[in-house]
Design an enzyme around this catalytic site. Structure first.
Site, short mmCIF file in Angstrom:
data_model
loop_
_atom_site.label_atom_id
_atom_site.label_comp_id
_atom_site.label_asym_id
_atom_site.label_seq_id
_atom_site.Cartn_x
_atom_site.Cartn_y
_atom_site.Cartn_z
N ASN A 13 0.88 -1.18 0.00
CA ASN A 13 0.00 0.00 0.00
C ASN A 13 0.91 1.22 0.00
O ASN A 13 1.51 1.55 1.02
CB ASN A 13 -0.89 -0.02 1.25
CG ASN A 13 -1.70 1.27 1.39
OD1 ASN A 13 -1.84 2.02 0.44
ND2 ASN A 13 -2.22 1.51 2.59
N LYS A 15 0.17 4.34 -0.32
CA LYS A 15 -0.39 5.59 0.24
C LYS A 15 -0.09 6.75 -0.73
O LYS A 15 -0.12 6.55 -1.93
CB LYS A 15 0.17 5.84 1.65
CG LYS A 15 0.06 4.59 2.51
CD LYS A 15 0.26 4.82 3.97
CE LYS A 15 0.25 3.49 4.69
NZ LYS A 15 0.11 3.61 6.13
N HIS A 98 -9.53 1.25 4.70
CA HIS A 98 -8.26 1.36 5.42
C HIS A 98 -8.47 2.27 6.63
O HIS A 98 -9.25 3.22 6.58
CB HIS A 98 -7.19 1.94 4.49
CG HIS A 98 -5.81 1.88 5.07
ND1 HIS A 98 -5.36 2.79 6.00
CD2 HIS A 98 -4.80 1.00 4.88
CE1 HIS A 98 -4.12 2.47 6.34
NE2 HIS A 98 -3.76 1.39 5.67
N SER A 216 3.13 -2.56 10.33
CA SER A 216 4.57 -2.57 10.56
C SER A 216 5.25 -3.88 10.14
O SER A 216 6.17 -4.36 10.82
CB SER A 216 4.88 -2.23 12.03
OG SER A 216 4.47 -0.90 12.30
C1 PEP Z 1 -0.86 0.06 5.97
O1 PEP Z 1 -0.85 1.24 5.66
O2 PEP Z 1 -1.79 -0.66 5.58
C2 PEP Z 1 0.23 -0.45 6.78
C3 PEP Z 1 0.13 -1.65 7.25
O3 PEP Z 1 1.30 0.40 6.99
P1 PEP Z 1 2.71 0.01 7.69
O4 PEP Z 1 3.15 -1.29 7.06
O5 PEP Z 1 3.61 1.14 7.35
O6 PEP Z 1 2.44 -0.15 9.15
#
Ligand code: PEP
Length: 258
Positions: A13, A15, A98, A216
């Site tokens: 993702n 973003k 999300h 994460s």
């Molecule tokens: C996300 O945005 O769906 C996500 C899991 O972000 P991150 O991996 O940076 O925690």
């Protein structure tokens, strides 16, 4: 419940990161690094890059999608984008619900439900996100919250529609925080999600739904997570932005094949 026949999906993702040029470079650089993987490599790119990504990703293991979609078919909705437009641009899936959409843009389960229906009408595969906050987890309400989100977001879907979804369990306290859920915590929540689907539809159908973990994820913790029986893949934010870390995550295991 076993995971025997479910595919592995590693979904990035992005973003609000990456221009069209950066998207094309990423796909071209990453492609040879994941050629032997048995996982599907999904990339949810910014709207502006969907077309270029889809063209660049032809004949590669990448599946291109978007990060949001309107619940409306078309109309006077300034700034929105329809499922039909995304489909035409080459998207095959879309992330819906999300936690950043839910929290920053006040999206409700009811809106998520409408968006899922709209995506399915246009044959876009929804990746539907659910997950609890830290306060809800600490108050012992994780299962209650997940059940409510699933019941409302998936309300009224037929069994066949439900089987076309991908679910993503994304505990909000783990997103962008470097606090990954332990494999055991994620497994417990995802097993619970599958049980909810099983009660609402039936065990056989629930067993076919791909459920991702997100929060994460890094190359270092990816394998331990996908080794859990109800974790069929990963939704990856920050670590999907670099070719090096995303390719390592896509290659993290070769066990759960199609
Ligand atoms: C996300 O945005 O769906 C996500 C899991 O972000 P991150 O991996 O940076 O925690």
């Amino acid at each position: 419940m076993g995971n025997s026949n479910r595919p592995t999906v590693i979904a990035g993702n992005w973003k609000m990161y990456k221009t069209i040029e950066e998207t094309i470079s990423f796909i071209l650089e990453c492609k040879p690094l994941i050629k032997d993987s048995t996982a599907y490599a999904f990339l949810a790119v910014p709207f502006t890059a969907v077309r270029a990504a889809a063209v660049t990703a032809k004949q590669t293991p990448f599946v291109i999608g978007a990060q949001n979609v309107s619940d409306a078919a078309e109309g006077a909705f300034t700034g929105e984008i329809s499922a039909k437009m995304l489909k035409e641009a080459g998207a095959r899936f879309v992330i819906i619900g999300h936690s950043e959409r839910r929290q920053i843009y006040c999206e409700t389960d009811e809106l998520v439900n409408k968006k899922i229906r709209r995506a399915l009408q246009e044959m876009l595969q929804p990746i539907v996100c659910v997950g609890e906050t830290l306060a809800q987890r600490e108050a012992g309400k994780t299962e209650e919250i997940l059940k409510t989100q699933l019941d409302r977001s998936l309300h009224g879907l037929t069994k066949d529609e439900m089987k076309k979804l991908i679910l993503a369990y994304e505990p909000i306290w783990a997103i962008g925080t470097q606090k990954t859920a332990t494999p055991e915590i994620a497994q417990q929540a995802q097993k619970f999600c599958r049980q909810v689907l099983s009660h609402t539809w039936d065990p056989d159908s629930a067993n076919q739904v791909v459920i991702l973990y997100g929060g994460s994820v890094k190359a270092e913790n990816a394998k331990a997570l996908v080794d859990q029986p109800d974790i069929d893949g990963l939704l990856v934010g920050g670590a999907s932005l670099s070719v090096e870390s995303f390719s390592r995550i896509v290659n993290c295991q070769q066990k759960k094949n199609l």
